[in-house]
Every structure is written in C-alpha cells, then in structure tokens.
Write a protein that holds these residues in place. Sequence first.
Motif, PDB file in Angstrom:
ATOM      1  N   GLU A 293       0.768  -1.144   0.027  1.00 39.65           N
ATOM      2  CA  GLU A 293       0.114   0.019  -0.076  1.00 39.65           C
ATOM      3  C   GLU A 293       0.867   1.355  -0.007  1.00 39.65           C
ATOM      4  O   GLU A 293       2.052   1.102   0.613  1.00 39.65           O
ATOM      5  CB  GLU A 293      -0.963   0.141   1.105  1.00 39.65           C
ATOM      6  N   THR A 294       0.416   2.270  -0.383  1.00 38.01           N
ATOM      7  CA  THR A 294       0.915   3.690  -0.562  1.00 38.01           C
ATOM      8  C   THR A 294      -0.020   4.844   0.026  1.00 38.01           C
ATOM      9  O   THR A 294      -1.252   4.583  -0.205  1.00 38.01           O
ATOM     10  CB  THR A 294       1.580   3.851  -1.885  1.00 38.01           C
ATOM     11  N   LYS A 295       0.692   5.682   0.537  1.00 40.31           N
ATOM     12  CA  LYS A 295      -0.320   6.889   1.049  1.00 40.31           C
ATOM     13  C   LYS A 295      -0.820   7.620  -0.353  1.00 40.31           C
ATOM     14  O   LYS A 295      -1.905   8.099  -0.151  1.00 40.31           O
ATOM     15  CB  LYS A 295       0.768   7.899   1.724  1.00 40.31           C
ATOM     16  N   GLU A 296       0.021   7.734  -1.375  1.00 42.08           N
ATOM     17  CA  GLU A 296      -0.616   8.541  -2.601  1.00 42.08           C
ATOM     18  C   GLU A 296      -0.749   7.674  -3.775  1.00 42.08           C
ATOM     19  O   GLU A 296      -0.027   6.614  -3.811  1.00 42.08           O
ATOM     20  CB  GLU A 296       0.373   9.698  -2.691  1.00 42.08           C
ATOM     21  N   LYS A 297      -1.343   8.159  -4.507  1.00 46.58           N
ATOM     22  CA  LYS A 297      -1.643   7.387  -5.941  1.00 46.58           C
ATOM     23  C   LYS A 297      -1.421   8.407  -7.014  1.00 46.58           C
ATOM     24  O   LYS A 297      -1.299   9.566  -6.870  1.00 46.58           O
ATOM     25  CB  LYS A 297      -2.918   6.881  -6.063  1.00 46.58           C
ATOM     26  N   VAL A 298      -1.012   7.934  -8.321  1.00 45.68           N
ATOM     27  CA  VAL A 298      -0.644   8.811  -9.405  1.00 45.68           C
ATOM     28  C   VAL A 298      -1.703   7.976 -10.617  1.00 45.68           C
ATOM     29  O   VAL A 298      -2.198   7.072 -10.476  1.00 45.68           O
ATOM     30  CB  VAL A 298       0.594   8.627  -9.849  1.00 45.68           C
ATOM     31  N   SER A 299      -2.042   9.151 -11.496  1.00 46.31           N
ATOM     32  CA  SER A 299      -3.147   8.716 -12.592  1.00 46.31           C
ATOM     33  C   SER A 299      -2.219   7.842 -13.663  1.00 46.31           C
ATOM     34  O   SER A 299      -0.857   8.197 -13.904  1.00 46.31           O
ATOM     35  CB  SER A 299      -3.722   9.859 -13.096  1.00 46.31           C
ATOM     36  N   ALA A 300      -2.678   7.015 -14.539  1.00 52.41           N
ATOM     37  CA  ALA A 300      -2.133   6.614 -15.622  1.00 52.41           C
ATOM     38  C   ALA A 300      -1.568   7.739 -16.788  1.00 52.41           C
ATOM     39  O   ALA A 300      -0.717   7.597 -17.158  1.00 52.41           O
ATOM     40  CB  ALA A 300      -3.073   5.747 -16.483  1.00 52.41           C
ATOM     41  N   LEU A 301      -2.573   8.593 -16.732  1.00 52.10           N
ATOM     42  CA  LEU A 301      -2.028   9.789 -17.438  1.00 52.10           C
ATOM     43  C   LEU A 301      -0.698  10.599 -17.242  1.00 52.10           C
ATOM     44  O   LEU A 301       0.130  10.865 -17.976  1.00 52.10           O
ATOM     45  CB  LEU A 301      -3.233  10.978 -17.774  1.00 52.10           C
ATOM     46  N   GLY A 302      -0.679  10.862 -15.899  1.00 51.36           N
ATOM     47  CA  GLY A 302       0.509  11.401 -15.292  1.00 51.36           C
ATOM     48  C   GLY A 302       1.778  10.508 -15.464  1.00 51.36           C
ATOM     49  O   GLY A 302       2.711  10.971 -15.780  1.00 51.36           O
ATOM     50  N   LEU A 303       1.379   9.301 -15.233  1.00 52.02           N
ATOM     51  CA  LEU A 303       2.550   8.522 -15.407  1.00 52.02           C
ATOM     52  C   LEU A 303       2.926   8.401 -17.016  1.00 52.02           C
ATOM     53  O   LEU A 303       4.388   8.261 -17.209  1.00 52.02           O
ATOM     54  CB  LEU A 303       2.058   6.772 -15.029  1.00 52.02           C
ATOM     55  N   ALA A 304       2.205   8.231 -17.768  1.00 53.74           N
ATOM     56  CA  ALA A 304       2.347   8.302 -19.075  1.00 53.74           C
ATOM     57  C   ALA A 304       3.287   9.300 -19.592  1.00 53.74           C
ATOM     58  O   ALA A 304       4.048   9.372 -20.541  1.00 53.74           O
ATOM     59  CB  ALA A 304       1.324   8.100 -20.060  1.00 53.74           C
ATOM     60  N   ASN A 305       3.209  10.602 -18.967  1.00 53.86           N
ATOM     61  CA  ASN A 305       3.779  11.787 -19.188  1.00 53.86           C
ATOM     62  C   ASN A 305       5.012  12.160 -18.215  1.00 53.86           C
ATOM     63  O   ASN A 305       5.185  13.318 -17.975  1.00 53.86           O
ATOM     64  CB  ASN A 305       2.713  13.082 -19.203  1.00 53.86           C
ATOM     65  N   SER A 306       5.520  11.340 -17.712  1.00 53.54           N
ATOM     66  CA  SER A 306       6.646  11.400 -16.736  1.00 53.54           C
ATOM     67  C   SER A 306       7.616  10.331 -17.227  1.00 53.54           C
ATOM     68  O   SER A 306       7.335   9.534 -18.363  1.00 53.54           O
ATOM     69  CB  SER A 306       6.290  11.246 -15.263  1.00 53.54           C
ATOM     70  N   SER A 307       8.771  10.396 -16.597  1.00 52.66           N
ATOM     71  CA  SER A 307       9.671   9.409 -16.934  1.00 52.66           C
ATOM     72  C   SER A 307       9.767   8.420 -15.945  1.00 52.66           C
ATOM     73  O   SER A 307      10.759   7.390 -15.999  1.00 52.66           O
ATOM     74  CB  SER A 307      11.168  10.102 -16.719  1.00 52.66           C
ATOM     75  N   ALA A 308       8.825   8.152 -15.051  1.00 53.82           N
ATOM     76  CA  ALA A 308       8.427   7.054 -14.216  1.00 53.82           C
ATOM     77  C   ALA A 308       7.748   6.048 -15.100  1.00 53.82           C
ATOM     78  O   ALA A 308       6.959   6.550 -16.139  1.00 53.82           O
ATOM     79  CB  ALA A 308       7.956   7.537 -13.016  1.00 53.82           C
ATOM     80  N   ARG A 309       7.725   4.699 -14.517  1.00 44.25           N
ATOM     81  CA  ARG A 309       6.763   3.862 -15.107  1.00 44.25           C
ATOM     82  C   ARG A 309       6.204   2.784 -14.035  1.00 44.25           C
ATOM     83  O   ARG A 309       6.841   2.753 -12.807  1.00 44.25           O
ATOM     84  CB  ARG A 309       7.496   3.149 -16.092  1.00 44.25           C
ATOM     85  N   LEU A 310       5.162   2.205 -14.443  1.00 44.58           N
ATOM     86  CA  LEU A 310       4.588   1.149 -13.553  1.00 44.58           C
ATOM     87  C   LEU A 310       5.655   0.231 -13.418  1.00 44.58           C
ATOM     88  O   LEU A 310       5.999  -0.791 -14.320  1.00 44.58           O
ATOM     89  CB  LEU A 310       3.259   0.581 -13.948  1.00 44.58           C
TER      90      LEU A 310
END
Length: 462
Positions: A293-310
């Motif tokens: 579990e994590t305190k925060e979550k991120v959106s698929a759109l936000g992830l797609a537009n950053s250098s992070a990935r799932l």
Amino acid sequence: MTFPKYPEYKDSGVEWLGEVPAHWNHGKVRYFAKLESGHTPSRNKPEYWENCTVPWFTLSDVWKIRSGLTKVVYETKEKVSELGLANSSARLLPADTVILSRTASVGYSAILGKPMATTQDFANWICGKKLFPEYLLSVFRAMKSEFSRMMMGSTHKTIYMPDIAELYCAIPPMHEQYKIVTFLDYEAARIDALVEEQQRLIKLLKEKRQAVISHAVTKGIDPDVPMKDSGVEWLGKVPAHWNHGKVRYFAKLESGHTPSRNKPEFWENCTIPWFTLADVWKIRSGSTRFVHETKEKVSALGLANSSARLLPVGTVILSRTASVGYSAILGKPMATTQDFANWVCKEELQPEYLLAVFRSMKSEFSRMMMGSTHKTIYMPDIAELYCAVPPITEQAEIVAFLDKETARIDALVEEGESAIKLLQERRSALISATVTGKIDVRGWQPPTDSTASTEAAQTEVV
C-alpha cells in the motif's frame, strides 16, 4: 516490593486525584504556586533581538525533556535581549520555576536550573512556601492522561491558559514532599537503569542482526568454502564460486519520477500506487520485506507523461534521498518518486537476496551520501553499486537462513522492547500512586542490601 497505604483517606472531589490522604491539602495548583506565561518579543523590532544574553526556553528545547528523565534544564537554543524582554509580557523567571509545555508538544515539564524566560508555549509556576518544585514536577509528570483530556485542536494541540489555571493537585506537608521526591528519585533511577540495560541489549542485538546479514551476503553460510578476493572494499573476500560485479549487471536499474504538479489533469483519477518518502516509515525498521500500500496514488495519464513507469511485482526499491538506504520489495505493481532507485531483477538474481544485500550496505550508503542536511546518493553513484551473487539456489538457501536467524533476533528485540514498555509503565504508575497518596512512603528508607538493584522490576503499586 509492595508499599502500604495511608491509614485514612478523604475524597478530593477531583477525578484524576480520587481519594487522598486525610491530612493532605488539595486544590488548584495556582493556590500554591504563582502561574505565569512566557512570551515572544516582537520580531518586527530588530533592536529587541540584538545583544541577546537572556536564556529563552522555546519549543526547540522540548526535546531535552521529552524522555521525562531530565529534571533540571540549564541551557537553551535561543536567547532574548533584556530590551526585548522588557517590552513583552514575558519576564525573567527565577531558578526553580517549574515549566510545563502547553502548545504543540504538550505536557512536558522541567525545573529551571537558572534564571530564564520562556515563550508563550509554556505555563510557568513559581512555587510558594508550601510547595517543593521537585514535588510539583512529579505531579505534572503524573498528569499525562489529564493533559491529554484537556488538549484542544485537531493537529496543533494546545491547553489554553484558563484551563491551565484550573489544574488541581494534592499537597502533602513539606516534609512528606521531600520524602516523596527522595523516594521517587531513588526508585525511578533503579527503573531507568533497568531500561538502559535493556536498551543496550537491544542495540547489541540489532548490531548482531546487521552482522549476520552482512556475513551471509558476502561470505555465504558454508564456513569451509574456498574464498577469493572480490577487489571491492566493502565485500572483501567472497566464495570462489560466486559471481560479483555491479548490481546493474544483474538487475535493471530504473528511477522513479513525479508527474508535473502544474498539470491538474495528471492528478485526476489517480489509481496507481505511488511509493513516496511519505511511505518510508513502513520500511525503516528493516523487518518489512514487501510493501503493498502507498499513501498517495498517481494517474495513468500522469505516469505516461513522466519518466517514471509502472514497476512490476518483485522490484526492489532503495530510498536514496533524505531518508537514505531503506529498502523493500514491491508486493504489487507500483510507481515511485525520483527519491528511489528501483531494481528489476534478472533471472540470476532473486529479489529477496538483493534486498538482503542492500540491508547489509548501511555503512556503504553512509559513505556515498552527499549533502550537509539534505542527504542524497546520486544516480551515477547508485549505478556503481557492487554486490556478490551466488548461484540462484544458494541465494534461496541464504534467504531462508536469514529469515530464520533474523526472526530469532527480532523476537529477542521484541522481548526487550516489551520489557522497556512494562518498566516505563511501572515508573509512571509509581509516580502517580505516590503523588496522589495511594501509597505511603513516609517510612521508606533506601535499601542497603545487594538485592536492591533488582527490586525495581518487582515493584508493585497497591
């Protein structure tokens, strides 16, 4: 050890005090000690903050008295000027004033060892002729639950001065106050010595745990195996049949990222777990292996537009910024912030083994950290991390061995921590019972026999 009760009691009419000895006085603390508040001279008057020589106790000093072990304070982080003091509602308080924090860090108390001023975050009590400062300090340290009841505010806790003015206490004759203080000093010191002994044991156990992990991932668990020089200082000699090299040769290294906060659409419909520094507390102990579990979550759109990935399940994460060197394995697909280095293991490296490697590298991480206050290990340095890699079947054996050994040590640590908690509860109960008159210590004398050092663990409050 058991203590007698007083022969006769009366109802105090105060819930936290209950019945008190019939010959004791009781009433509002301000009947027996002059109540004053501190203050902060105006920060808009630079001249108030020049030539500052007067010790000024602030919330920055509360750490010194949080443990409840420090009785008298002599030094402060900040000082205030005589001009500033003269132009505020604070004043220079005499030595032996009892101070009580009432804002943010609520309920911590001490006695001033020399003249000082305080901020408005403290209620200050100048004891009269019928109240011994050390006794009043013990009273305040018995009132933890009472202070909790009186606190107001959801996040910024406060006990307001009108409520402070209504605090009640029981007041024995002065000679009994002296006796109670002497008794509590002696008994608390014995309990504190036992607590310190347990803390030393816990420290040694944790050092042993670290050494067991370090030895297993650098030397293996077969004492008779031939060794070879790894050429890496922290590894030293490793089993001759093991491989060794940079971790990125055996696991794909990736960094996390934070989608732009300036794009509101990146922070809508957030469903993807996103491990941040706010989650590091979960893995600080070194006992948690998987995080789910994590305190925060991120959106698929936000992830797609950053250098992070799932990142996939089984990814080993390593904190590298601010809280440096804490590691865990992802128990489900997640993303992370850029504060983590993330390792997706290849076939020849087991995630649980790599986790053990990282948890053995505490001193290596300390060596690599950069920055004076905001500590960081930069990604180019992360990419140069070395490890020793045994055959995959041997990795599994090492992990199983470490599971067994660390569980045994963790159980002993837990026993020690439970003992400390019990001792501290007994300490608090003893103080409370004494200052409310539930036990009679008038006839008490310090033990002189050799068994005295063990009696604190057996103290019973009746």
